[in-house]
Design an enzyme around this catalytic site. Structure first.
Site, PDB file in Angstrom:
ATOM      1  CG  HIS A  52      -1.841  -1.221   1.191  1.00  0.00           C
ATOM      2  ND1 HIS A  52      -2.426  -1.730   2.327  1.00  0.00           N
ATOM      3  CD2 HIS A  52      -2.235  -2.035   0.180  1.00  0.00           C
ATOM      4  CE1 HIS A  52      -3.147  -2.810   2.017  1.00  0.00           C
ATOM      5  NE2 HIS A  52      -3.037  -3.004   0.721  1.00  0.00           N
ATOM      6  CB  ILE A  53       3.500   2.259  -2.308  1.00  0.00           C
ATOM      7  CG1 ILE A  53       4.516   1.378  -1.555  1.00  0.00           C
ATOM      8  CG2 ILE A  53       4.162   3.467  -2.928  1.00  0.00           C
ATOM      9  CD1 ILE A  53       5.512   0.713  -2.456  1.00  0.00           C
TER      10      ILE A  53
END
Length: 592
Positions: free
Chosen positions: A519-520
């Site tokens: 989850h960048i």
């Protein structure tokens, strides 16, 4: 050297995951001709989801069959400006997707809506706690769009995904035992909530006993057979436990390949080209208009695709990477604070508690689904008083039993030897008697965490690699340690024989060797001014009005939830603006 040009099209889309498929569907429906370019191979539920090969853990989880391999394309990483970044050579901390469907093919299925507070985070904290509460080097900001504006798009995305869940409040009326911290909804979930696993039931009971508010996680794993608004069909989830990292063989997990692509393939205005790696976005001599892209095929041929509208819809950090390579916008400089491209790079901030029970309590961890479970939101967003705690952010806490696999699920108590007969016995004794609780925490944006082009390393096309400068800050540690203490309280209420706690320590640095999430976010953030954002509230580039940059790269800071639900809503929001405003009067939809 460009060898040829393809026929001009109305729209070219870079990347074909959730954003690419949503934009392609919406814009072909508006009568536009759309070409989508995907770097990776053609993928679909068959053969990638064909049973039984699709549930081969060695191939998919261990060898990462559906992910982008560092030998194909990678980034460099460092903790601070004074270091020379090193290449990310082995998949571990995060797993970028590739191929048709992108991360949407192999995601887990947790389908959340962002909290209204998080969409105006800086304003909210300053109003409630005062301007001095936010650290000076923390660069959080408002998104420029409200929950009320996004709500119809959250609702429609859920209908496309076939999301299972139980609402708390619909049109101002309490309708069920959903999340009491949720904002009001215009519609119920399309499908009933999934059944709970035994571990989720135990957690729900203990959380309630501790005074918290447990609810079932919104899940894009279908609880029953479903046909979405595009006419795409889903089957009921069988809790096989092979979601994250896998293509669903049962058509039960939402993906672009299952929920949108079958409808798109009937569109004569749509063309999908796989194994086409976009090298740069081209602009005219003024630099104010995108003219198309140049991409390289798997055979090494460079091709120009011209278009009236260019949409960047690739993986989170690849969007700002293409902007940097194309010299569109001003690169961010952490020393001066000037520039926007690469600014506010963020990740996810997690911790966990593992409970070990006696031999008489069977948790059956091999059963599960990616989006299944029970959560509490009591410590997410600003649902609790941050004033005396001295940190920004929070985390949902959940038991999300996604299905433990034979290779990767060797969970043993602390003090167990790392190999040998005692380790083997501990794995055997504990496999069916453990429960994991996780905090899925926010990561706030800081001045010294950003993306840039690496001056040392380049790829096979001669382009500099993307460089990530990132490390944890005291705010991250304060937040996750506080939430972990609350998580441990719930764990103790579940009465295990022993408990293992994993959280961050002050001074601990970002470790590339251990997986956390993929989850960048950030790097091409949205906002209300070109001084501190790359795109405006409609995800339209401030300087190049026919260029749209959509995805979690637009998030100004990290959120507690998984990003996919918010990414999808933003895509529908942007598509609506293009259809109803931009096409009628091409140009900036927000004045700088």
């Amino acid at each position: 050297m460009v060898s040829r040009s393809e026929k001009h099209t109305d729209v070219v889309i870079v990347g074909f995951g959730w954003v690419g498929s949503i934009m392609a569907r919406e814009l072909t429906q508006a009568g536009l001709n759309v070409v989508a370019l995907e770097r990776g191979p053609r993928r679909d539920t068959w053969p990638e989801g064909a049973y039984p090969s699709s549930i081969d853990e060695l191939t998919h989880n261990t060898r990462h069959a559906l992910f982008l391999q560092p030998s194909q394309s990678t980034v460099t990483v460092r903790h601070r400006d004074s270091e020379v970044a090193a290449p990310y050579r082995q998949l571990a901390a995060f797993l970028p997707g590739t191929g048709v469907g992108g991360a949407g093919l192999h995601w887990s299925g947790c389908h959340w809506r962002i909290s209204p507070v998080e969409l105006r985070l800086r304003s909210h904290y300053e109003e409630r706690y005062g301007k001095d509460f936010i650290p000076q080097d923390m660069t959080i900001q408002d998104w420029g769009v409200s929950y009320e504006e996004l709500e119809p798009h959250f609702a429609f995305a859920e209908s496309v995904f076939g999301t299972s869940g139980q609402a708390y409040k619909v049109n101002g009326k309490i309708v069920g035992n959903g999340n009491p911290f949720d904002a009001d909804r215009s519609t119920p979930f399309p499908l009933p909530a999934m059944k709970n696993t035994y571990s989720a039931e135990l957690y729900s009971k203990a959380a309630a006993e501790c005074g918290y508010h447990p609810f079932r996680i919104p899940s894009a794993n279908a609880s029953q057979a479903y046909t979405n608004p595009y006419g795409c069909q889903m089957g009921a989830c069988t809790f096989c436990g092979f979601c994250s990292g896998y293509a669903c063989y049962n058509y039960s997990k939402a993906s672009p390949n299952v929920n949108i692509l079958p409808a798109l393939e009937r569109e004569s205005r749509f063309e999908l080209r796989a194994e086409c790696d976009v090298l740069k976005v081209e602009t005219d001599s003024s630099g104010k208009k995108a003219t198309g892209v140049i991409y390289r095929t798997s055979k090494g041929e460079e091709i120009r695709q011209t278009a009236d509208i260019v949409i960047l819809a690739s993986f989170a950090y690849n969007n700002p990477y293409l902007l940097l390579l194309s010299r569109i916008g001003q690169p961010y400089d952490p020393k001066t604070g000037e520039g926007t491209v690469g600014r506010n790079f963020v990740y996810q901030n997690e911790a966990g508690v593992t409970l070990f029970f006696g031999q008489d309590k069977f948790t059956n961890p091999f059963i599960g689904a990616g989006g299944n479970g029970v959560a509490i939101d009591d410590f997410n967003a600003d649902n609790f008083d941050h004033g005396p705690l001295g940190f920004v952010g929070g985390a949902p806490i959940w038991v999300n039993q996604a299905g433990s696999k034979p290779i990767s699920s060797a969970t043993v108590p602390k003090g167990t030897p790392q190999w040998g007969a005692h380790w083997k016995k501990a794995v055997k004794d504990n496999f069916q008697h453990t429960i994991s609780i996780h905090a899925h925490g926010t990561n706030m944006a800081f001045r010294d965490c950003y993306l840039s082009l690496d001056p040392t390393y380049s790829d096979t096309a001669g382009r500099p690699l993307l460089r990530i400068t990132f490390n944890w800050h005291d705010n991250d540690v304060k937040m996750i340690r506080y939430v972990t203490d609350r998580m441990a309280d719930i764990g103790r209420a579940m009465k295990p024989e022993s408990m293992s706690i994993e959280t961050k320590e002050f001074g601990e640095e970002f470790d590339l060797r251990h997986y956390q999430t993929t989850h960048i976010a950030g790097g091409a953030i949205m906002g209300t001014s070109p001084k501190d954002s790359v795109v405006n509230r409609y995800l339209q580039h401030w300087d190049v009005s026919n260029l749209f940059v959509i995805g979690s790269s637009a998030f100004p800071q990290g959120i507690g939830y998984n990003p996919t639900g918010t990414v999808a809503a933003l895509a529908y929001w942007s598509a609506k603006a293009i259809r109803e405003r931009y096409l009628k009067s091409p140009g900036p939809m927000v004045q700088a």
